[in-house]
Design a protein around this motif. Structure first.
Motif, PDB file in Angstrom:
ATOM      1  N   ILE A 147       0.841  -1.204   0.000  1.00  0.00           N
ATOM      2  CA  ILE A 147       0.000   0.000   0.000  1.00  0.00           C
ATOM      3  C   ILE A 147       0.876   1.254   0.000  1.00  0.00           C
ATOM      4  N   PRO A 148       0.307   2.394  -0.400  1.00  0.00           N
ATOM      5  CA  PRO A 148       1.072   3.647  -0.349  1.00  0.00           C
ATOM      6  C   PRO A 148       1.397   4.053   1.085  1.00  0.00           C
ATOM      7  N   ASP A 149       2.294   5.029   1.223  1.00  0.00           N
ATOM      8  CA  ASP A 149       2.722   5.482   2.539  1.00  0.00           C
ATOM      9  C   ASP A 149       1.671   6.426   3.140  1.00  0.00           C
ATOM     10  N   GLU A 150       0.612   5.830   3.677  1.00  0.00           N
ATOM     11  CA  GLU A 150      -0.448   6.611   4.333  1.00  0.00           C
ATOM     12  C   GLU A 150      -0.782   5.934   5.647  1.00  0.00           C
ATOM     13  N   PHE A 151      -1.285   6.695   6.613  1.00  0.00           N
ATOM     14  CA  PHE A 151      -1.680   6.104   7.890  1.00  0.00           C
ATOM     15  C   PHE A 151      -3.060   5.483   7.724  1.00  0.00           C
ATOM     16  N   VAL A 152      -3.143   4.171   7.947  1.00  0.00           N
ATOM     17  CA  VAL A 152      -4.395   3.449   7.682  1.00  0.00           C
ATOM     18  C   VAL A 152      -5.001   2.887   8.966  1.00  0.00           C
ATOM     19  N   VAL A 153      -6.311   2.714   8.925  1.00  0.00           N
ATOM     20  CA  VAL A 153      -7.041   2.140  10.069  1.00  0.00           C
ATOM     21  C   VAL A 153      -8.050   1.124   9.546  1.00  0.00           C
ATOM     22  N   GLY A 154      -8.583   0.327  10.475  1.00  0.00           N
ATOM     23  CA  GLY A 154      -9.613  -0.649  10.141  1.00  0.00           C
ATOM     24  C   GLY A 154      -9.050  -2.051  10.069  1.00  0.00           C
ATOM     25  N   TYR A 155      -9.935  -3.057  10.074  1.00  0.00           N
ATOM     26  CA  TYR A 155      -9.549  -4.465   9.989  1.00  0.00           C
ATOM     27  C   TYR A 155      -8.439  -4.766  11.017  1.00  0.00           C
ATOM     28  N   GLY A 156      -8.608  -4.231  12.212  1.00  0.00           N
ATOM     29  CA  GLY A 156      -7.644  -4.478  13.293  1.00  0.00           C
ATOM     30  C   GLY A 156      -6.739  -3.309  13.592  1.00  0.00           C
ATOM     31  N   LEU A 157      -6.479  -2.455  12.575  1.00  0.00           N
ATOM     32  CA  LEU A 157      -5.548  -1.334  12.808  1.00  0.00           C
ATOM     33  C   LEU A 157      -6.291  -0.153  13.431  1.00  0.00           C
ATOM     34  N   ASP A 158      -5.603   0.531  14.343  1.00  0.00           N
ATOM     35  CA  ASP A 158      -6.274   1.569  15.131  1.00  0.00           C
ATOM     36  C   ASP A 158      -5.673   2.954  14.917  1.00  0.00           C
ATOM     37  N   TYR A 159      -6.426   3.945  15.363  1.00  0.00           N
ATOM     38  CA  TYR A 159      -5.876   5.279  15.639  1.00  0.00           C
ATOM     39  C   TYR A 159      -6.290   5.579  17.068  1.00  0.00           C
ATOM     40  N   ASN A 160      -5.332   5.685  17.971  1.00  0.00           N
ATOM     41  CA  ASN A 160      -5.626   5.864  19.397  1.00  0.00           C
ATOM     42  C   ASN A 160      -6.659   4.866  19.901  1.00  0.00           C
ATOM     43  N   ASP A 161      -6.485   3.600  19.508  1.00  0.00           N
ATOM     44  CA  ASP A 161      -7.310   2.474  19.953  1.00  0.00           C
ATOM     45  C   ASP A 161      -8.730   2.460  19.392  1.00  0.00           C
ATOM     46  N   GLU A 162      -9.017   3.314  18.421  1.00  0.00           N
ATOM     47  CA  GLU A 162     -10.342   3.273  17.794  1.00  0.00           C
ATOM     48  C   GLU A 162     -10.206   2.799  16.349  1.00  0.00           C
ATOM     49  N   TYR A 163     -11.340   2.471  15.744  1.00  0.00           N
ATOM     50  CA  TYR A 163     -11.478   2.075  14.329  1.00  0.00           C
ATOM     51  C   TYR A 163     -11.060   0.643  14.032  1.00  0.00           C
ATOM     52  N   ARG A 164     -10.647  -0.140  15.035  1.00  0.00           N
ATOM     53  CA  ARG A 164     -10.194  -1.503  14.736  1.00  0.00           C
ATOM     54  C   ARG A 164     -11.318  -2.334  14.120  1.00  0.00           C
ATOM     55  N   ASN A 165     -12.558  -1.980  14.443  1.00  0.00           N
ATOM     56  CA  ASN A 165     -13.707  -2.791  14.028  1.00  0.00           C
ATOM     57  C   ASN A 165     -14.186  -2.498  12.610  1.00  0.00           C
ATOM     58  N   LEU A 166     -13.615  -1.529  11.900  1.00  0.00           N
ATOM     59  CA  LEU A 166     -14.038  -1.292  10.510  1.00  0.00           C
ATOM     60  C   LEU A 166     -13.754  -2.551   9.695  1.00  0.00           C
ATOM     61  N   SER A 167     -14.672  -2.917   8.794  1.00  0.00           N
ATOM     62  CA  SER A 167     -14.436  -4.138   8.006  1.00  0.00           C
ATOM     63  C   SER A 167     -13.651  -3.840   6.732  1.00  0.00           C
ATOM     64  N   HIS A 168     -13.263  -2.560   6.541  1.00  0.00           N
ATOM     65  CA  HIS A 168     -12.406  -2.210   5.414  1.00  0.00           C
ATOM     66  C   HIS A 168     -11.145  -1.513   5.963  1.00  0.00           C
ATOM     67  N   ILE A 169     -10.178  -1.290   5.074  1.00  0.00           N
ATOM     68  CA  ILE A 169      -8.996  -0.498   5.435  1.00  0.00           C
ATOM     69  C   ILE A 169      -9.202   0.898   4.863  1.00  0.00           C
ATOM     70  N   ALA A 170      -9.046   1.913   5.729  1.00  0.00           N
ATOM     71  CA  ALA A 170      -9.260   3.294   5.308  1.00  0.00           C
ATOM     72  C   ALA A 170      -8.056   4.147   5.661  1.00  0.00           C
ATOM     73  N   CYS A 171      -7.844   5.218   4.885  1.00  0.00           N
ATOM     74  CA  CYS A 171      -6.790   6.184   5.200  1.00  0.00           C
ATOM     75  C   CYS A 171      -7.399   7.279   6.050  1.00  0.00           C
TER      76      CYS A 171
END
Ligand code: 5GP
Ligand code: MG
Length: 184
Positions: A147-171
């Motif tokens: 993937i490109p060099d962007e900060f991503v969240v979702g599908y387990g990845l968080d921002y300050n412990d939120e967004y892990r539950n998104l079923s997609h990956i988002a920037c």
């Protein structure tokens, strides 16, 4: 797309993620065949990948986790590894599973820690590899997406412990981070 008060850009949708994890599982199945595997998920980011991936693998397996932490918001900080609760890996074929390979420092440090415990072999699988950020020479053995060099969240990845539950990956866009920093 509106997610809480934060506007996010979808990078990988649910179907793409499913196909990517299928492909990852096929490569791992081809590589190990019926050899028993000890799978260690690097928490917390790999929580969704681990659950989806292990159900697509065919070999006998033991599954455990270890905990790492290095990010505060979008800023890299000091890496901590807590392997206290990990399965015994002595003389085992070990597959480490992580969410994303960014600088590579986390996976490299975890491999080093696990190697000291005397496994028979260690390989690694990641969902995402970020382009152009690597600070280490080693690479993961199995990668689902570059993937490109962007900060991503979702599908387990968080921002300050939120967004892990998104079923997609988002920037998360810079504006989104500012909104999110003000609180949701
Ligand atoms: P590395 O040590 O390879 O730089 O980073 C590995 C860890 O940092 C990952 O396991 C993940 O937890 C976190 N990380 C790196 N890049 C991102 C990102 O874009 N988004 C999120 N949410 N976490 C990231
Ligand atoms: Mg992680």
């Amino acid at each position: 797309m509106i997610c809480g008060f934060v506007i996010v850009k979808i990078l990988l949708d649910e179907q793409q993620l499913n196909e990517g994890v299928e492909k990852l599982a096929r490569s791992i199945n081809d590589s190990y065949g019926s050899r028993p595997l000890t799978i260690i998920g690097i928490m917390t980011g790999s929580v969704i990948l681990l659950a989806d991936l292990i159900r697509k693998l065919d070999m006998p397996m033991r599954v455990g986790v270890l905990q790492t932490a290095s990010y505060h918001g979008t800023q890299r900080g000091t890496l901590t590894i807590d392997a206290e609760m990990m399965l015994d890996v002595t003389q085992r074929d070990v597959l480490l599973v992580d969410d994303i390979f960014d600088t590579g420092n986390t996976l490299t440090a975890v491999i080093e820690r696990v190697r000291q415990l005397g496994p028979q072999s260690i390989q690694s699988a990641v969902l995402l590899r970020k382009t152009g950020q690597q600070q280490v020479t080693g690479q993961p053995d199995f990668v689902a997406f570059d993937i490109p060099d962007e900060f991503v969240v979702g599908y387990g990845l968080d921002y300050n412990d939120e967004y892990r539950n998104l079923s997609h990956i988002a920037c998360l866009e810079p504006d989104d981070l500012a909104v999110s920093d003000r609180g949701m």
